[in-house]
Design a protein around this motif. Structure first.
Motif, PDB file in Angstrom:
ATOM      1  N   PHE A 103      24.619  51.333  33.433  1.00 55.63           N
ATOM      2  CA  PHE A 103      24.487  49.919  33.088  1.00 55.63           C
ATOM      3  C   PHE A 103      23.839  49.855  31.711  1.00 55.63           C
ATOM      4  N   VAL A 104      24.612  49.460  30.710  1.00 59.03           N
ATOM      5  CA  VAL A 104      24.126  49.385  29.332  1.00 59.03           C
ATOM      6  C   VAL A 104      23.651  47.961  29.064  1.00 59.03           C
ATOM      7  N   LEU A 105      22.410  47.831  28.679  1.00 62.68           N
ATOM      8  CA  LEU A 105      21.832  46.515  28.386  1.00 62.68           C
ATOM      9  C   LEU A 105      21.467  46.478  26.905  1.00 62.68           C
ATOM     10  N   ILE A 106      22.208  45.686  26.142  1.00 64.84           N
ATOM     11  CA  ILE A 106      22.022  45.610  24.691  1.00 64.84           C
ATOM     12  C   ILE A 106      21.358  44.286  24.334  1.00 64.84           C
ATOM     13  N   THR A 107      20.263  44.352  23.584  1.00 69.14           N
ATOM     14  CA  THR A 107      19.609  43.156  23.071  1.00 69.14           C
ATOM     15  C   THR A 107      19.955  42.994  21.597  1.00 69.14           C
ATOM     16  N   CYS A 108      20.449  41.817  21.234  1.00 68.08           N
ATOM     17  CA  CYS A 108      20.830  41.552  19.842  1.00 68.08           C
ATOM     18  C   CYS A 108      19.572  41.366  18.995  1.00 68.08           C
ATOM     19  N   GLU A 109      19.519  42.058  17.865  1.00 64.02           N
ATOM     20  CA  GLU A 109      18.349  41.978  16.977  1.00 64.02           C
ATOM     21  C   GLU A 109      18.115  40.556  16.485  1.00 64.02           C
ATOM     22  N   GLU A 110      19.192  39.857  16.137  1.00 67.05           N
ATOM     23  CA  GLU A 110      19.052  38.569  15.478  1.00 67.05           C
ATOM     24  C   GLU A 110      18.667  37.439  16.441  1.00 67.05           C
ATOM     25  N   ASP A 189      33.203  60.064  50.937  1.00 67.10           N
ATOM     26  CA  ASP A 189      31.826  60.569  50.848  1.00 67.10           C
ATOM     27  C   ASP A 189      31.134  60.139  49.560  1.00 67.10           C
ATOM     28  N   GLU A 190      31.874  59.612  48.592  1.00 69.03           N
ATOM     29  CA  GLU A 190      31.323  59.368  47.259  1.00 69.03           C
ATOM     30  C   GLU A 190      30.092  58.461  47.300  1.00 69.03           C
ATOM     31  N   TYR A 191      29.064  58.871  46.574  1.00 66.95           N
ATOM     32  CA  TYR A 191      27.954  57.978  46.279  1.00 66.95           C
ATOM     33  C   TYR A 191      27.736  57.990  44.771  1.00 66.95           C
ATOM     34  N   VAL A 192      27.165  56.909  44.267  1.00 67.16           N
ATOM     35  CA  VAL A 192      27.017  56.735  42.821  1.00 67.16           C
ATOM     36  C   VAL A 192      25.551  56.558  42.474  1.00 67.16           C
ATOM     37  N   ARG A 193      25.053  57.400  41.584  1.00 71.37           N
ATOM     38  CA  ARG A 193      23.718  57.214  41.009  1.00 71.37           C
ATOM     39  C   ARG A 193      23.868  56.291  39.803  1.00 71.37           C
ATOM     40  N   LEU A 194      23.059  55.251  39.767  1.00 68.51           N
ATOM     41  CA  LEU A 194      23.178  54.232  38.722  1.00 68.51           C
ATOM     42  C   LEU A 194      22.006  54.330  37.751  1.00 68.51           C
ATOM     43  N   PHE A 195      22.341  54.397  36.473  1.00 67.58           N
ATOM     44  CA  PHE A 195      21.339  54.524  35.422  1.00 67.58           C
ATOM     45  C   PHE A 195      21.369  53.293  34.525  1.00 67.58           C
ATOM     46  N   LEU A 196      20.210  52.972  33.965  1.00 67.24           N
ATOM     47  CA  LEU A 196      20.071  51.901  32.987  1.00 67.24           C
ATOM     48  C   LEU A 196      19.824  52.506  31.617  1.00 67.24           C
ATOM     49  N   TYR A 197      20.589  52.036  30.633  1.00 72.35           N
ATOM     50  CA  TYR A 197      20.318  52.407  29.240  1.00 72.35           C
ATOM     51  C   TYR A 197      20.096  51.134  28.449  1.00 72.35           C
ATOM     52  N   ARG A 198      18.924  51.020  27.790  1.00 66.24           N
ATOM     53  CA  ARG A 198      18.579  49.830  27.009  1.00 66.24           C
ATOM     54  C   ARG A 198      18.609  50.156  25.524  1.00 66.24           C
ATOM     55  N   ALA A 199      19.170  49.234  24.762  1.00 60.90           N
ATOM     56  CA  ALA A 199      19.279  49.447  23.316  1.00 60.90           C
ATOM     57  C   ALA A 199      19.138  48.116  22.588  1.00 60.90           C
ATOM     58  N   VAL A 200      18.716  48.203  21.338  1.00 58.01           N
ATOM     59  CA  VAL A 200      18.658  47.043  20.448  1.00 58.01           C
ATOM     60  C   VAL A 200      19.659  47.294  19.321  1.00 58.01           C
ATOM     61  N   MET A 201      20.549  46.330  19.064  1.00 61.23           N
ATOM     62  CA  MET A 201      21.583  46.484  18.045  1.00 61.23           C
ATOM     63  C   MET A 201      21.721  45.204  17.245  1.00 61.23           C
ATOM     64  N   SER A 202      22.214  45.370  16.035  1.00 67.58           N
ATOM     65  CA  SER A 202      22.536  44.196  15.224  1.00 67.58           C
ATOM     66  C   SER A 202      23.786  43.526  15.790  1.00 67.58           C
ATOM     67  N   LYS A 203      23.951  42.261  15.447  1.00 72.44           N
ATOM     68  CA  LYS A 203      25.137  41.535  15.911  1.00 72.44           C
ATOM     69  C   LYS A 203      26.406  42.214  15.405  1.00 72.44           C
ATOM     70  N   ALA A 204      26.370  42.732  14.205  1.00 73.26           N
ATOM     71  CA  ALA A 204      27.551  43.393  13.639  1.00 73.26           C
ATOM     72  C   ALA A 204      27.912  44.647  14.430  1.00 73.26           C
ATOM     73  N   ASN A 205      26.901  45.418  14.825  1.00 68.07           N
ATOM     74  CA  ASN A 205      27.165  46.636  15.601  1.00 68.07           C
ATOM     75  C   ASN A 205      27.688  46.306  16.994  1.00 68.07           C
ATOM     76  N   ILE A 206      27.155  45.242  17.572  1.00 65.54           N
ATOM     77  CA  ILE A 206      27.645  44.828  18.893  1.00 65.54           C
ATOM     78  C   ILE A 206      29.106  44.421  18.795  1.00 65.54           C
ATOM     79  N   GLU A 207      29.432  43.645  17.766  1.00 63.03           N
ATOM     80  CA  GLU A 207      30.811  43.190  17.593  1.00 63.03           C
ATOM     81  C   GLU A 207      31.759  44.352  17.312  1.00 63.03           C
ATOM     82  N   SER A 208      31.228  45.408  16.690  1.00 64.92           N
ATOM     83  CA  SER A 208      32.083  46.559  16.378  1.00 64.92           C
ATOM     84  C   SER A 208      32.506  47.329  17.627  1.00 64.92           C
TER      85      SER A 208
END
Length: 269
Positions: A103-110, A189-208
């Protein structure tokens, strides 16, 4: 016939299930040559060693095998299993082993708005050509959940992350009680381990990232990224990984075990 097949032909084959020898048969006699590889398949050995003692396993019938190069990737089997009162229990298993989801959680810098990344890719079992899901992947035999999570995130999104920046949501929620979330426990039998990754990015990088094509072509992956507001995730993807990760994340935030701003922890190193 191959050497292993010759050695196994005509013998009654057994596997250890909780230290008890259990007969095992193969619907396709040619698959007997893969018996030794089956005994080395981590998902299968983990199941044999870890099955609850309330089950009485009398026999296992291997119906099909799918090879991933030199190793077994998928196995389907039917077992004769009862409870301790000799009452039969449905026991058809599609075995593929565990997986990871990120689960990628991106916060916009602006503007501080928050976004997440979904992958759109063909999923033949669902009949959907562009099913939206969290970035995810199968675990290899290394058992290194966090390492595989970092690898899959890079392959599917292009984001390079340090393993220390991945937060194990399932471990935080369940501890050692459960290894992950089970998407289809009635047959798989499948089970899924769920990870969180948090990042801060500029609006331009998010749009890219929007619409970027990724994936490992040699593995048949055809992935396109979709960036959405995290607040729309609950209704944007019919993916149990995404919905489970969102549920765990929101509850950990509500319990103040994760920061509400979603920002990565400050680098103290």
């Amino acid at each position: 016939p191959p050497k292993n097949q010759t050695a196994n032909m005509g013998l009654e084959l057994t596997v250890k299930v909780r230290d008890k020898d259990v007969p095992i048969t193969f619907d396709n006699p040619a698959h007997e040559e893969s018996f030794d590889k089956l005994k080395q398949m981590k998902a299968f050995t983990d199941w044999c060693n870890g099955i609850d003692e309330d089950f009485v396993v009398k026999s296992i019938q291997i119906q099909s095998l799918d090879m991933f190069g030199p190793r077994i990737g998928f196995v389907k089997f039917k077992a004769d299993i009862t409870d301790k009162n000799d009452i039969a229990i449905p026991s058809i298993v599609f075995m593929r082993g565990p997986a990871v989801g990120i689960f990628v959680l991106i916060t916009c810098e602006e503007d501080k708005k928050q976004y997440t990344i979904l992958t759109a890719q063909p999923r033949v079992p669902t009949g959907k050509y562009a099913l939206l899901e969290l970035p995810a992947g199968m675990l290899d035999d290394s058992g290194d959940f966090i390492g595989v999570a970092a690898k899959e995130l890079k392959e599917e999104t292009g984001l390079e992350v340090h393993q220390k920046d991945l937060y194990d949501l399932t471990e935080k929620a369940f501890g050692s009680q459960f290894p992950g979330v089970y998407p289809s426990a009635g047959g798989c039998d499948e089970y899924v381990r769920l990870f969180l990754y948090r990042a801060v990015m500029s609006k331009a990088n998010i749009e890219s990232l929007q619409g970027r094509c990724t994936g490992v072509l040699e593995e048949g992956e055809k992935i396109k990224l979709k960036i959405i507001s995290v607040h729309d995730l609950w209704c944007a993807a019919p993916d149990v990984k995404a919905l489970s990760a969102l549920c765990l994340y929101e509850n950990l935030v509500a319990r103040r075990e994760l920061p509400a701003d979603g920002l990565p922890p400050a680098d103290t190193g």
